[in-house]
Design a protein around this motif. Structure first.
Motif, short mmCIF file in Angstrom:
data_model
loop_
_atom_site.label_atom_id
_atom_site.label_comp_id
_atom_site.label_asym_id
_atom_site.label_seq_id
_atom_site.Cartn_x
_atom_site.Cartn_y
_atom_site.Cartn_z
N HIS A 99 45.10 24.11 79.13
CA HIS A 99 45.00 25.41 78.47
C HIS A 99 45.85 25.39 77.20
O HIS A 99 47.06 25.56 77.25
CB HIS A 99 45.51 26.52 79.39
CG HIS A 99 44.58 26.89 80.49
ND1 HIS A 99 43.54 27.78 80.33
CD2 HIS A 99 44.51 26.48 81.78
CE1 HIS A 99 42.89 27.91 81.47
NE2 HIS A 99 43.45 27.13 82.36
N LEU A 100 45.20 25.18 76.06
CA LEU A 100 45.93 25.29 74.79
C LEU A 100 45.39 26.45 73.96
O LEU A 100 45.84 26.67 72.84
CB LEU A 100 45.83 23.98 74.00
CG LEU A 100 47.11 23.14 73.95
CD1 LEU A 100 46.89 21.86 73.17
CD2 LEU A 100 48.29 23.91 73.36
N GLY A 101 44.41 27.16 74.51
CA GLY A 101 43.88 28.34 73.85
C GLY A 101 44.38 29.60 74.54
O GLY A 101 45.18 29.55 75.46
N SER A 102 43.87 30.73 74.08
CA SER A 102 44.29 32.01 74.64
C SER A 102 43.15 32.61 75.47
O SER A 102 42.21 31.91 75.85
CB SER A 102 44.70 32.96 73.51
OG SER A 102 45.26 34.15 74.01
N SER A 103 43.25 33.90 75.77
CA SER A 103 42.23 34.63 76.52
C SER A 103 42.17 36.04 75.96
O SER A 103 42.95 36.39 75.06
CB SER A 103 42.60 34.64 78.01
OG SER A 103 43.83 35.31 78.21
N LYS A 104 41.30 36.85 76.49
CA LYS A 104 41.21 38.23 76.02
C LYS A 104 42.15 39.14 76.83
O LYS A 104 42.28 38.99 78.04
CB LYS A 104 39.78 38.75 76.15
CG LYS A 104 38.82 38.17 75.13
CD LYS A 104 37.48 38.88 75.19
CE LYS A 104 36.50 38.28 74.20
NZ LYS A 104 36.90 38.48 72.80
N ALA A 105 42.79 40.07 76.13
CA ALA A 105 43.53 41.13 76.81
C ALA A 105 42.52 42.10 77.41
O ALA A 105 41.39 42.25 76.91
CB ALA A 105 44.44 41.85 75.82
N LEU A 106 42.90 42.76 78.48
CA LEU A 106 41.97 43.63 79.21
C LEU A 106 42.71 44.80 79.84
O LEU A 106 43.82 44.63 80.37
CB LEU A 106 41.25 42.84 80.30
CG LEU A 106 40.41 43.58 81.34
CD1 LEU A 106 39.25 42.68 81.80
CD2 LEU A 106 41.23 44.00 82.57
N VAL A 107 42.10 45.98 79.81
CA VAL A 107 42.58 47.10 80.60
C VAL A 107 41.44 47.54 81.50
O VAL A 107 40.29 47.69 81.07
CB VAL A 107 43.09 48.27 79.73
CG1 VAL A 107 42.00 48.84 78.84
CG2 VAL A 107 43.69 49.37 80.61
N SER A 108 41.74 47.68 82.78
CA SER A 108 40.78 48.17 83.78
C SER A 108 41.12 49.63 84.05
O SER A 108 42.23 49.94 84.51
CB SER A 108 40.89 47.34 85.06
OG SER A 108 40.12 47.92 86.10
N VAL A 109 40.17 50.53 83.79
CA VAL A 109 40.47 51.96 83.84
C VAL A 109 39.27 52.74 84.37
O VAL A 109 38.12 52.44 84.05
CB VAL A 109 40.90 52.47 82.44
CG1 VAL A 109 39.84 52.16 81.39
CG2 VAL A 109 41.21 53.96 82.46
N LYS A 110 39.55 53.74 85.18
CA LYS A 110 38.51 54.60 85.74
C LYS A 110 38.63 56.01 85.16
O LYS A 110 39.74 56.57 85.11
CB LYS A 110 38.59 54.64 87.25
CG LYS A 110 38.37 53.29 87.93
CD LYS A 110 38.37 53.42 89.44
CE LYS A 110 38.11 52.07 90.10
NZ LYS A 110 39.29 51.21 90.08
N PHE A 111 37.51 56.57 84.74
CA PHE A 111 37.45 57.93 84.22
C PHE A 111 36.67 58.78 85.22
O PHE A 111 35.49 58.53 85.46
CB PHE A 111 36.75 57.94 82.86
CG PHE A 111 37.46 57.14 81.80
CD1 PHE A 111 38.44 57.72 81.01
CD2 PHE A 111 37.16 55.80 81.61
CE1 PHE A 111 39.11 56.98 80.03
CE2 PHE A 111 37.82 55.05 80.64
CZ PHE A 111 38.80 55.64 79.85
N THR A 112 37.34 59.76 85.80
CA THR A 112 36.71 60.64 86.79
C THR A 112 36.60 62.05 86.23
O THR A 112 37.60 62.64 85.81
CB THR A 112 37.51 60.66 88.10
OG1 THR A 112 37.55 59.34 88.65
CG2 THR A 112 36.87 61.61 89.11
N PHE A 113 35.38 62.56 86.21
CA PHE A 113 35.10 63.91 85.71
C PHE A 113 34.81 64.82 86.90
O PHE A 113 34.10 64.42 87.83
CB PHE A 113 33.92 63.90 84.76
CG PHE A 113 34.14 63.08 83.51
CD1 PHE A 113 34.66 63.67 82.37
CD2 PHE A 113 33.86 61.72 83.49
CE1 PHE A 113 34.87 62.92 81.21
CE2 PHE A 113 34.06 60.97 82.34
CZ PHE A 113 34.57 61.57 81.20
N SER A 114 35.34 66.04 86.86
CA SER A 114 35.12 67.01 87.92
C SER A 114 34.48 68.27 87.35
O SER A 114 34.92 68.79 86.31
CB SER A 114 36.45 67.38 88.60
OG SER A 114 37.04 66.23 89.18
#
Length: 496
Positions: free
Chosen positions: A214-229
């Motif tokens: 591994h001499l390269g990078s990767s993607k940053a990521l956010v895992s998020v849920k949006f709940t509407f009521s």
């Protein structure tokens, strides 16, 4: 004009020659870097070979368990039992995750950590055959090869322990059992909980369709849920009394899809609606959409994430629903480390890749065949048996990993070994079949040997640890770690 044209041609020729020189020099450096293993490193490599049948059995067990993230009860317990039997001290259920553990052997500095993963992917159950057929209908499968990942990490840790004992090496080997990599959870919450704070060096690996570092990078990521009521109502009799949460989800998704035109090309936004209501004649009072937002840098990710949040808020205003946002995890891009990559590359070269039989190559070709017939893909080879050069290894992945967060705090080096047919798509049934086959087993044992030999050299060579830390400090001098996970939040043990 002729003079200028000639100059341009000469400059083009000069650049091409220079590029070729760099490639040849890099390849020659790779060739000359193989070296020999020290006596203690050879002890570790031999130990992996001696344990080969037991390690194959561990892989088969975890492959058959096929447990998804944070539910890897049998898989983690099997690894823990093997470690305890060999004299490791194990802390289990760490960081509020029942399937997370930390196993240690030795004492003092340096402390070298190896990462183990063992979660499967839902819906990808597959037999060890060259055509699509589930082992368990609707079940999970190791489509990312994590049965082998955990197994090789175990084999490496046990082999290092043997070298420490036999050659009286100073230092500590630590195996981290990190659950739920597929949802980017385990390592992040273990990091925030301080499980890695005294680690000097971290090593990791991953099954692949090729062998490199591994001499390269990767993607940053956010895992998020949006709940509407909103408010339920009869969709035909009294729709005016209802407030549709599903409308909010659909409007949000439309907004994000328009957003795509105005973000950098490396950005990724993908989603699934995990709750959209019960049936058509009831206005959905609750709806949830689960997003992964990605970018090449965490700085860009933060900007894109704030934009997505604004779109969600707009959708709530348009539909008069209430909005709840749940950030499950936040993964940073991987920070490579040159001294560690060079070390691992030397060990891969010194040990040498496994040979694959004609029967295994035929199996690989049959694995590839559906992709050729149905999608017109081209596969120049059945199995890629090469060790790719350091120059070739500088390419970054378009995927994400929670290893990235560790690499923002500790010098981190990694490798891949050939465990799959050449060109296999990620997260595919083809990968499940391969990691459960002799092709996968050969790559697993090779990875265990390379990890073990690299770890032993780090224990033997304080200057190498120092170089890795200097490289880390240089890369991190303009970076500041920021997590989008709310402070003090516990890991979401239930994902869906």
């Amino acid at each position: 004009m002729r003079v200028n044209g000639k100059r341009k041609i000469w400059w083009v020729v000069y650049v091409l020659v220079l590029i070729q020189f760099i490639r040849v020099h890099d390849a020659q450096a790779d060739e000359n870097s193989a070296g020999k293993l020290s006596e203690s490193q050879q002890t570790a490599v031999d130990d992996v070979i001696q344990r080969a049948e037991d390690l194959k059995a561990v892989n088969q067990s975890i492959w058959n368990y096929a447990e998804v993230g944070l539910q890897e009860t049998k898989s983690s317990q099997l690894l823990i039992e093997k470690l305890k039997q060999d004299g490791f001290t194990v802390k289990s259920g760490v960081s509020d995750m029942p399937t997370a553990f930390v196993a240690s052997y030795g004492s003092g500095k340096p402390v070298i950590g190896i990462l183990a993963e063992y979660d499967a992917l839902p819906g990808l159950s597959q037999k060890t055959i060259a055509y699509r057929e589930s082992l368990k209908e609707g079940g999970a499968g190791h489509a990312c090869g994590h049965s082998g990942l955990g197994t090789a990490a175990l084999g490496a840790a046990l082999a290092v322990k043997q070298a420490i004992e036999k050659h009286h090496l100073k230092g500590t080997i630590r195996l981290y059992g990190t659950p739920a990599e597929e949802t980017g959870l385990g390592k992040v919450y273990m990091l925030l909980d301080g499980q890695f704070k005294d680690l000097d060096i971290c090593l990791h690996w991953h099954p692949s369709s090729k062998t490199n570092v591994h001499l390269g990078s990767s993607k940053a990521l956010v895992s998020v849920k949006f709940t509407f009521s909103g408010l339920p109502a009869h969709a035909s009799v009294s729709p005016e009394r209802g407030v549709s949460a599903l409308d909010a989800v659909e409007l949000m998704n439309t907004g994000v899809n328009f957003m795509r035109e105005h973000v950098k090309e490396d950005a990724r936004m993908h989603y699934v609606i995990i709750d959209g209501g019960g049936q058509p004649n009831v206005v959905p009072a609750k709806a949830t959409v689960w997003y992964y937002v990605r970018a090449n840098t965490h700085e860009d990710l933060e900007r894109n994430y704030r934009w997505v949040v604004d779109i969600a808020k707009g959708a709530a205003l348009m539909t008069r629903t209430k909005l709840k946002i749940q950030v499950d995890t936040d993964n940073h891009e991987l920070i490579p480390n040159t001294p560690l990559s060079e070390l691992i590359h030397k060990k891969l070269t010194a040990i040498g890749p496994p040979e694959f039989s004609d029967e295994e190559k035929v199996f690989a070709r049959r694995i590839q065949q559906p992709l050729v017939e149905e999608f017109g893909q081209n596969f120049p080879m059945a199995i890629d048996n090469r060790i790719h050069t350091l120059l070739e290894s500088r390419t970054s992945t378009k995927g994400s990993t929670d290893v990235g967060d560790i690499s923002w705090h500790i010098p981190t080096g990694g490798l891949r070994t050939t465990c799959f047919a050449a060109g296999n798509p990620g997260h595919s049934w083809q990968n499940v079949a391969c990691i459960g086959s002799s092709i996968g087993e050969k790559g697993i044992l090779y990875a265990a040997q390379a990890l073990a030999a690299s770890t032993v050299e780090l224990l033997e060579n304080p200057a190498l640890v120092k170089d890795a830390k200097a490289d880390f400090d240089q890369r991190m001098k303009d970076r500041k770690y920021l997590s989008l996970i709310p402070k003090g939040q516990k890991p979401p043990v239930k994902i869906r």
